[in-house]
Design a protein around this motif. Structure first.
Motif, PDB file in Angstrom:
ATOM      1  N   MET A   1      46.245  59.412 -38.062  1.00 18.31           N
ATOM      2  CA  MET A   1      46.029  58.988 -39.440  1.00 18.31           C
ATOM      3  C   MET A   1      46.657  57.615 -39.599  1.00 18.31           C
ATOM      4  O   MET A   1      47.859  57.446 -39.385  1.00 18.31           O
ATOM      5  CB  MET A   1      46.642  59.958 -40.457  1.00 18.31           C
ATOM      6  N   THR A   2      45.840  56.621 -39.953  1.00 16.43           N
ATOM      7  CA  THR A   2      46.291  55.241 -40.051  1.00 16.43           C
ATOM      8  C   THR A   2      46.316  54.781 -41.505  1.00 16.43           C
ATOM      9  O   THR A   2      45.287  54.803 -42.185  1.00 16.43           O
ATOM     10  CB  THR A   2      45.364  54.303 -39.249  1.00 16.43           C
ATOM     11  N   HIS A   3      47.484  54.399 -41.953  1.00 15.36           N
ATOM     12  CA  HIS A   3      47.655  53.743 -43.249  1.00 15.36           C
ATOM     13  C   HIS A   3      47.202  52.296 -43.119  1.00 15.36           C
ATOM     14  O   HIS A   3      47.580  51.598 -42.177  1.00 15.36           O
ATOM     15  CB  HIS A   3      49.139  53.830 -43.626  1.00 15.36           C
ATOM     16  N   ILE A   4      46.380  51.850 -44.067  1.00 15.09           N
ATOM     17  CA  ILE A   4      46.026  50.433 -44.114  1.00 15.09           C
ATOM     18  C   ILE A   4      46.689  49.800 -45.333  1.00 15.09           C
ATOM     19  O   ILE A   4      46.520  50.245 -46.461  1.00 15.09           O
ATOM     20  CB  ILE A   4      44.493  50.213 -44.150  1.00 15.09           C
ATOM     21  N   GLY A   5      47.485  48.770 -45.073  1.00  6.50           N
ATOM     22  CA  GLY A   5      48.127  48.017 -46.143  1.00  6.50           C
ATOM     23  C   GLY A   5      47.512  46.644 -46.275  1.00  6.50           C
ATOM     24  O   GLY A   5      46.363  46.409 -45.877  1.00  6.50           O
ATOM     25  N   GLY A   6      48.297  45.724 -46.821  1.00  6.60           N
ATOM     26  CA  GLY A   6      47.802  44.358 -46.955  1.00  6.60           C
ATOM     27  C   GLY A   6      47.721  43.673 -45.605  1.00  6.60           C
ATOM     28  O   GLY A   6      48.424  44.035 -44.660  1.00  6.60           O
ATOM     29  N   PRO A   7      46.860  42.654 -45.495  1.00  8.25           N
ATOM     30  CA  PRO A   7      46.726  41.939 -44.218  1.00  8.25           C
ATOM     31  C   PRO A   7      47.903  41.004 -43.980  1.00  8.25           C
ATOM     32  O   PRO A   7      48.561  40.602 -44.937  1.00  8.25           O
ATOM     33  CB  PRO A   7      45.437  41.147 -44.428  1.00  8.25           C
ATOM     34  N   PRO A   8      48.107  40.636 -42.693  1.00 10.67           N
ATOM     35  CA  PRO A   8      47.382  41.105 -41.527  1.00 10.67           C
ATOM     36  C   PRO A   8      47.909  42.463 -41.056  1.00 10.67           C
ATOM     37  O   PRO A   8      49.032  42.797 -41.399  1.00 10.67           O
ATOM     38  CB  PRO A   8      47.670  40.004 -40.499  1.00 10.67           C
TER      39      PRO A   8
ATOM     40  N   PRO B   1      36.760  58.535 -32.832  1.00  8.20           N
ATOM     41  CA  PRO B   1      36.177  59.660 -33.550  1.00  8.20           C
ATOM     42  C   PRO B   1      37.240  60.690 -33.921  1.00  8.20           C
ATOM     43  O   PRO B   1      38.072  61.068 -33.092  1.00  8.20           O
ATOM     44  CB  PRO B   1      35.176  60.244 -32.542  1.00  8.20           C
ATOM     45  N   GLY B   2      37.240  61.127 -35.184  1.00  6.00           N
ATOM     46  CA  GLY B   2      38.212  62.105 -35.654  1.00  6.00           C
ATOM     47  C   GLY B   2      39.476  61.509 -36.230  1.00  6.00           C
ATOM     48  O   GLY B   2      40.241  62.207 -36.899  1.00  6.00           O
ATOM     49  N   ASP B   3      39.734  60.224 -35.953  1.00  5.32           N
ATOM     50  CA  ASP B   3      40.879  59.564 -36.580  1.00  5.32           C
ATOM     51  C   ASP B   3      40.583  59.344 -38.063  1.00  5.32           C
ATOM     52  O   ASP B   3      39.428  59.241 -38.479  1.00  5.32           O
ATOM     53  CB  ASP B   3      41.163  58.217 -35.910  1.00  5.32           C
ATOM     54  N   ILE B   4      41.652  59.238 -38.852  1.00  2.39           N
ATOM     55  CA  ILE B   4      41.527  59.115 -40.304  1.00  2.39           C
ATOM     56  C   ILE B   4      42.089  57.782 -40.764  1.00  2.39           C
ATOM     57  O   ILE B   4      43.232  57.437 -40.434  1.00  2.39           O
ATOM     58  CB  ILE B   4      42.267  60.257 -41.022  1.00  2.39           C
ATOM     59  N   LEU B   5      41.295  57.047 -41.531  1.00  4.83           N
ATOM     60  CA  LEU B   5      41.774  55.839 -42.202  1.00  4.83           C
ATOM     61  C   LEU B   5      42.122  56.240 -43.620  1.00  4.83           C
ATOM     62  O   LEU B   5      41.245  56.596 -44.416  1.00  4.83           O
ATOM     63  CB  LEU B   5      40.692  54.761 -42.183  1.00  4.83           C
ATOM     64  N   THR B   6      43.413  56.256 -43.953  1.00  3.93           N
ATOM     65  CA  THR B   6      43.841  56.639 -45.296  1.00  3.93           C
ATOM     66  C   THR B   6      44.078  55.384 -46.140  1.00  3.93           C
ATOM     67  O   THR B   6      44.370  54.326 -45.599  1.00  3.93           O
ATOM     68  CB  THR B   6      45.079  57.540 -45.246  1.00  3.93           C
ATOM     69  N   HIS B   7      43.950  55.535 -47.447  1.00  2.00           N
ATOM     70  CA  HIS B   7      43.941  54.422 -48.419  1.00  2.00           C
ATOM     71  C   HIS B   7      42.629  53.645 -48.337  1.00  2.00           C
ATOM     72  O   HIS B   7      42.603  52.422 -48.494  1.00  2.00           O
ATOM     73  CB  HIS B   7      45.128  53.471 -48.221  1.00  2.00           C
ATOM     74  N   CYS B   8      41.534  54.366 -48.120  1.00  2.00           N
ATOM     75  CA  CYS B   8      40.263  53.701 -47.819  1.00  2.00           C
ATOM     76  C   CYS B   8      39.703  52.885 -48.981  1.00  2.00           C
ATOM     77  O   CYS B   8      38.943  51.940 -48.746  1.00  2.00           O
ATOM     78  CB  CYS B   8      39.229  54.713 -47.350  1.00  2.00           C
ATOM     79  N   PHE B   9      40.061  53.221 -50.221  1.00  2.00           N
ATOM     80  CA  PHE B   9      39.546  52.483 -51.375  1.00  2.00           C
ATOM     81  C   PHE B   9      40.643  51.635 -52.023  1.00  2.00           C
ATOM     82  O   PHE B   9      40.716  51.503 -53.249  1.00  2.00           O
ATOM     83  CB  PHE B   9      38.933  53.440 -52.395  1.00  2.00           C
TER      84      PHE B   9
END
Length: 403
Positions: free
Chosen positions: A210-217, A229-237
């Motif tokens: 499960m990968t948190h995406i924050g501000g870039p970079p 496949p099967g990994d999760i991108l959280t905070h997608c919106f």
């Protein structure tokens, strides 16, 4: 054996013990099994024993569910509940009771160095089901505060793949994946190397990331390019920067490419990761999330996320239907975690059941940057069962009551 005879009446064969409890006459929504109808549910020995139009309850306890929505137990796949041991975490049981959640998944509060404390001192004492993503960083999320924050993935020496793997192998019943937080504040100069190390641990344990995406970079595109496949991108919106849509309000091609190869997308509302503009644009361009989660923690529990039910209601305000939001918090997260005994109401499944009311009431919804939408529907908790046993639900003073 349960058989069905005339007019959808199910009965238990003579010689078998009757149901322990029957939930009568609710609108059963079970996405896994394609059910959306008024049904009865029979429970025996903590498991689903029958679902039919009518069940003969016999001597079993009967709970009248007429007028209510009955669903598989709701799963909040992104929470922070390592209560009192980590600065960001909240007490799981009050949150579960007020949001009708039966399974809470801690998303990386603990790393290899303190995972067993989460398991023994929080999960083991909870009335609800707790699972965990173990953080690739050895101490987990250790410095999350209103006054300051130190990203646990900014220190390479803490990203020890071997120790993470050992923690997973020792707690296979509890750990559902590896968590990593990627972004300018959470992984800093280490950047994508933190994700690479999380993937290395996941490869060795056969689990998703499960990968948190924050501000870039790094960018949204660079993160997705590494995910499997099967990994999760959280905070997608999340709102810009690193939003899922471009300046023309169209979904980035990288998201569609990732979805085609099996990457999953989760809301993970939290205090900074859900924007109405992003959500509405993505939905309008045909890109719904796979899962809804609250990312409830000390700085989101009093708003803007509040909890899973409130986040589900926000997605409904954006135009997602009630059956779809229920699928996104039952069937989808159960499959993402390979937990086949939850997330549905098939015979033999755990009798984890959430009972909800869909009420019409004017309610203001606010996203993480203060943008406001006026909604007219709220999901409210009515009842809650864990392994067939009733658990009390709690009031929601932060939301309006139905007239």
């Amino acid at each position: 054996m349960v058989e069905t005879s005339g007019a959808g009446l199910s009965r238990v064969d003579e010689g078998e013990r009757a149901f322990d409890r029957v939930l009568k006459g609710g609108r059963v929504i079970d996405p896994r099994n394609g059910i959306d109808a008024v049904m009865d549910i029979g429970i025996r020995d903590g498991r689903i024993a029958a679902v039919a139009e009518r069940l003969d309850a016999g001597a079993a306890a009967v709970d009248d569910m007429a007028g209510h929505i009955v669903t598989p137990g709701l799963i909040d796949i992104h929470t922070h509940v390592y209560h009192k041991a980590t600065s960001l975490s909240v007490d799981p049981d009050p949150v579960a009771r007020r949001s009708a959640v039966t399974t809470l998944v801690d998303a990386g509060s603990a790393g290899a160095g303190n995972l067993e404390g989460l398991k023994d001192f929080v999960a083991a004492r909870s009335a609800f089901n707790l699972l965990a993503y173990v953080n690739i960083s050895f101490p987990g999320i250790f410095a999350f505060d209103k006054a300051f924050s130190v990203g646990e993935a900014t220190v390479r020496d803490l990203l020890n793949v071997g120790r993470c793997v050992e923690a997973v192998e020792a707690n296979k019943d509890f750990v559902v994946g590896i968590k990593v937080r990627i972004g300018d504040k959470t992984s800093g100069d280490v950047g994508l190397e933190a994700l690479d190390r999380a993937i290395a641990a996941a490869e060795r344990t056969g689990l998703p990331v499960m990968t948190h995406i924050g501000g870039p970079p790094p960018s949204y595109e660079d993160i997705l390019a590494r995910m499997r496949p099967g990994d999760i991108l959280t905070h997608c919106f999340r709102p810009a920067p690193n939003a899922p849509v471009d300046g023309e309000r169209l979904v980035l091609p990288a998201l569609r490419e990732a979805r085609e190869r099996g990457v999953l997308f989760d809301i993970g509302h939290g205090m900074g990761a859900f924007g109405f503009d992003s959500a509405e644009a993505a939905l309008a361009d045909g890109f719904p999330p796979d899962m809804i989660s609250s990312d409830v923690h000390v700085m989101s529990i009093k708003g803007p996320a509040y909890d899973l039910l409130h986040t589900m209601s926000k997605l409904m305000c954006c135009g997602v239907g009630v059956t779809d939001v229920i699928a996104m918090v039952t069937d989808a997260p159960a499959k993402a975690m390979s937990r086949d005994h939850i997330g549905h109401l098939g015979v033999g499944a755990a009798a984890d059941i959430s009972v909800l009311d869909l009420v019409e009431v004017a309610v203001p919804f606010v996203d993480v940057i203060g943008h406001r939408r006026e909604g007219m529907k709220l999901l409210k908790p009515h009842a809650l069962y864990v392994a067939g046993q009733p658990e009390a639900v709690a009031p929601r003073p932060f939301e309006p009551d139905a007239a």
